[in-house]
Write a protein that holds these residues in place. Structure first.
Motif, short mmCIF file in Angstrom:
data_model
loop_
_atom_site.label_atom_id
_atom_site.label_comp_id
_atom_site.label_asym_id
_atom_site.label_seq_id
_atom_site.Cartn_x
_atom_site.Cartn_y
_atom_site.Cartn_z
N GLY A 1 0.83 -0.88 -0.10
CA GLY A 1 -0.07 -0.26 0.38
C GLY A 1 0.64 1.47 0.55
O GLY A 1 0.41 2.35 0.01
N GLU A 2 1.70 1.51 -0.02
CA GLU A 2 3.15 2.11 -0.09
C GLU A 2 3.66 2.52 -1.43
O GLU A 2 4.33 1.43 -1.69
CB GLU A 2 4.00 1.91 1.28
CG GLU A 2 4.58 3.66 2.32
CD GLU A 2 3.45 4.22 2.56
OE1 GLU A 2 2.28 4.21 2.87
OE2 GLU A 2 3.56 5.51 2.75
N VAL A 3 4.23 3.53 -1.24
CA VAL A 3 4.77 3.91 -2.64
C VAL A 3 5.60 4.56 -2.24
O VAL A 3 6.11 5.47 -1.23
CB VAL A 3 4.46 5.30 -3.48
CG1 VAL A 3 5.26 5.91 -4.75
CG2 VAL A 3 3.21 4.71 -4.46
N VAL B 1 5.32 10.32 0.97
CA VAL B 1 3.66 10.15 1.78
C VAL B 1 2.58 9.17 2.41
O VAL B 1 3.51 7.87 1.66
CB VAL B 1 2.47 10.51 0.23
CG1 VAL B 1 0.69 10.58 0.79
CG2 VAL B 1 2.71 11.97 -0.57
N ASP B 2 2.30 9.34 2.84
CA ASP B 2 1.56 8.18 3.94
C ASP B 2 0.76 7.71 3.26
O ASP B 2 -1.03 7.46 3.38
CB ASP B 2 0.79 8.15 4.67
CG ASP B 2 0.19 7.31 5.92
OD1 ASP B 2 0.42 6.19 5.78
OD2 ASP B 2 -0.14 7.60 6.82
N ASP B 3 1.22 7.09 2.14
CA ASP B 3 -0.29 5.79 1.38
C ASP B 3 -1.21 5.09 1.47
O ASP B 3 -2.58 5.55 1.43
CB ASP B 3 0.43 5.90 -0.62
CG ASP B 3 2.08 6.65 -0.85
OD1 ASP B 3 0.83 7.07 -1.74
OD2 ASP B 3 2.62 6.30 -0.39
N ASP B 4 -0.92 4.58 3.02
CA ASP B 4 -2.07 3.63 2.42
C ASP B 4 -2.95 4.29 4.78
O ASP B 4 -3.76 3.51 5.02
CB ASP B 4 -1.50 1.74 3.40
CG ASP B 4 -0.67 2.40 3.68
OD1 ASP B 4 0.09 3.50 4.64
OD2 ASP B 4 0.25 1.21 4.71
N LEU B 5 -2.16 5.24 4.44
CA LEU B 5 -2.90 6.06 5.41
C LEU B 5 -2.71 5.75 7.17
O LEU B 5 -4.05 5.22 7.51
CB LEU B 5 -4.00 6.34 5.60
CG LEU B 5 -4.17 6.72 3.75
CD1 LEU B 5 -6.36 6.88 3.56
CD2 LEU B 5 -3.89 8.70 4.01
N ASN B 6 -1.59 4.72 7.24
CA ASN B 6 -1.25 4.41 8.61
C ASN B 6 -0.65 4.62 9.50
O ASN B 6 -0.39 4.43 10.44
CB ASN B 6 -0.90 2.98 8.82
CG ASN B 6 0.23 2.50 7.92
OD1 ASN B 6 1.07 3.85 7.31
ND2 ASN B 6 0.57 1.15 7.97
N GLY B 7 -0.09 5.92 9.07
CA GLY B 7 0.10 6.69 10.21
C GLY B 7 2.38 6.54 9.89
O GLY B 7 2.06 7.97 10.90
N PHE B 8 2.28 5.99 9.04
CA PHE B 8 3.33 6.00 9.08
C PHE B 8 4.18 6.34 6.84
O PHE B 8 3.35 5.34 6.06
CB PHE B 8 4.37 4.50 8.57
CG PHE B 8 3.87 4.37 10.39
CD1 PHE B 8 5.19 4.41 11.43
CD2 PHE B 8 3.43 3.65 11.43
CE1 PHE B 8 5.21 4.15 12.64
CE2 PHE B 8 2.54 2.86 12.49
CZ PHE B 8 4.13 3.82 13.42
N VAL B 9 5.32 7.42 7.44
CA VAL B 9 4.62 8.29 5.73
C VAL B 9 6.57 6.50 4.71
O VAL B 9 7.87 6.49 5.98
CB VAL B 9 5.51 9.44 5.61
CG1 VAL B 9 6.39 9.38 4.43
CG2 VAL B 9 4.84 10.06 6.35
N ASP B 10 5.87 6.22 3.59
CA ASP B 10 6.83 5.32 3.62
C ASP B 10 7.43 4.14 4.23
O ASP B 10 8.95 3.49 4.46
CB ASP B 10 8.29 6.13 2.84
CG ASP B 10 8.09 7.33 1.61
OD1 ASP B 10 7.09 6.16 1.15
OD2 ASP B 10 8.75 8.04 1.66
N ASP B 11 6.92 3.46 4.69
CA ASP B 11 6.79 2.51 5.47
C ASP B 11 6.91 1.33 5.03
O ASP B 11 5.80 0.69 4.73
CB ASP B 11 5.65 2.65 6.59
CG ASP B 11 4.46 2.24 6.31
OD1 ASP B 11 4.35 3.09 5.46
OD2 ASP B 11 3.80 1.44 6.76
N VAL B 12 8.14 0.84 4.00
CA VAL B 12 8.21 0.07 2.65
C VAL B 12 7.72 -1.08 3.04
O VAL B 12 8.12 -2.26 2.35
CB VAL B 12 8.96 0.87 1.47
CG1 VAL B 12 9.70 -0.33 0.70
CG2 VAL B 12 8.92 1.86 1.24
CA CA Z 1 1.87 4.54 5.28
#
Ligand code: CA
Length: 280
Positions: A67-69, A74-85
Motif C-alpha cells: 500500500g505504500e509508494v 506520503v503516507d499512501d496507506d494512511l496508517n500513520g507511517f510515511v514510506d513504511d516500505v
Molecule cells: Ca504508510
C-alpha cells in the motif's frame, strides 16, 4: 550452495559433528527442505532493533508494503507511517526500520536469509517475507509501548508470525492485551526465554512468559543438544529449545557483514523460521 551451510558453520541447520559437535543435534533442515523451502506468501515480523533491509542476504526476502509508494514522502496507506516500505521504526514513528545495532538483522537472517545466492548465509526458510519492526534502539533498549505499536502494525498488515528476541520488565496488562490481539488474528508469537540462567517457572520472563496459546517460549541449545549455560528454562513456562550458541547470521555494519552471536535471541528466530516453513 551457500558457503556457511556447505562449510558447516550453520550447525544449527545441519550438524554432522563439525567443530566437535554431536551429529544430528540440529533442526534437520535438509530433511525439512525436502518437503518445503517456504513460501513468499508467509510473512514473519521481527520485533527487534530493525533490519538492515539492504543486506545482500536479506534484501530479496524483505516484506514490501503493497500500500505504500517508496520514497514519495506520503503516507499512501494512511496508517500513520510515511514510506513504511519494509516496516516501521516505532521509536521515531517513521517508516524507516534500518537496523543500527545488528541484533535484528541477525535474527532476520536466521529466519530467512536468501538461499543459493545473496552471500554465504541461508535461513531456515528460503522463501519468506521479513517485516522489520524496530522498537529497540542502537543500545538494545526499548519501551513496551513501542513494542505494542509494532504488534498492532503487524496485525494490521496481516503478518503470520512474530519473532520476539527480547525481554525485560514485568507483566504488563497492555502487552498481554496486544498478545491477545495477535492471537485473535491467528498470529504465532515466538519469544526468547531469556539469558539469565533462570527457571522461568519461578521467575517469569516476559513476553516469553505470557500464557496465551499462541506464545512459544524458546530456550537455547548448544551443538550437543544441551541447554546453553546462559539459557533460561522452565518445565511449564518454556516450550522447547533451539540452536542458540555460535549462531552465524547477518549483522548491520554493512550489506555483506556477518557475525556469530549467542543467546535465546538466536534460538527464537530458528523457531519462527521453522513455523514459516510449516505454515507454507
Ligand atoms: Ca504508510
Amino acid at each position: 550452495s551457500d558457503a556457511a551451510f556447505t562449510d558447516g558453520r550453520l550447525w544449527g541447520l545441519h550438524n554432522t559433528g563439525q567443530s566437535g559437535g554431536t551429529p544430528d543435534a540440529d533442526l534437520d533442515a535438509p530433511a525439512a527442505w525436502d518437503l518445503t523451502t517456504g513460501s513468499s506468501e508467509v510473512t514473519v515480523g521481527v520485533i527487534d532493533t530493525g533490519i538492515r533491509y539492504t543486506h545482500q542476504d536479506l534484501a530479496a526476502n524483505m516484506w514490501v508494503n503493497p500500500g505504500e509508494v517508496a520514497g514519495n514522502g506520503v503516507d499512501d496507506d494512511l496508517n500513520g507511517f510515511v514510506d513504511d516500505v519494509h516496516g516501521i521504526n516505532a521509536i521515531t514513528g517513521s517508516g524507516n526500520p534500518m537496523d543500527d545495532n545488528g541484533h535484528g538483522s541477525h535474527c532476520a537472517g536466521t529466519i530467512g536469509a536468501v538461499a543459493n545466492g545473496g552471500g554465504p548465509h541461508v535461513g531456515v526458510a528460503w522463501q519468506v517475507q521479513l517485516m522489520a519492526l524496530k522498537f529497540l534502539a542502537a543500545d538494545g533498549s526499548g519501551y513496551s509501548s513501542d513494542a505494542i505499536t509494532c504488534i498492532d502494525y503487524a496485525i494490521d498488515k496481516g503478518v503470520d508470525i512474530l519473532s520476539n528476541s527480547w525481554g525485560g520488565g514485568g507483566y504488563s496488562f497492555a502487552m498481554a492485551a496486544a498478545v491477545l490481539r495477535a492471537q485473535a488474528a491467528g498470529i504465532l508469537f515466538v519469544a526468547a526465554a531469556g539469558n539469565e540462567g533462570n527457571d522461568n517457572d519461578a521467575n517469569a520472563s516476559y513476553p516469553a512468559g505470557y500464557t496465551m496459546a499462541n506464545v512459544i517460549s524458546v530456550a537455547a541449545l548448544d551443538r550437543h543438544d544441551q541447554l546453553a549455560y546462559f539459557s533460561n528454562y522452565g518445565a511449564t513456562s518454556v516450550d522447547l529449545g533451539a540452536p542458540g550458541v555460535d549462531i552465524f547470521s547477518c549483522v548491520s555494519a554493512s550489506d555483506s557483514s556477518y557475525a556469530l552471536y549467542n543467546g535465546t535471541s538466536m534460538a527464537a528466530p530458528m523457531v519462527a523460521g521453522l513455523a514459516g516453513l510449516i505454515l507454507s
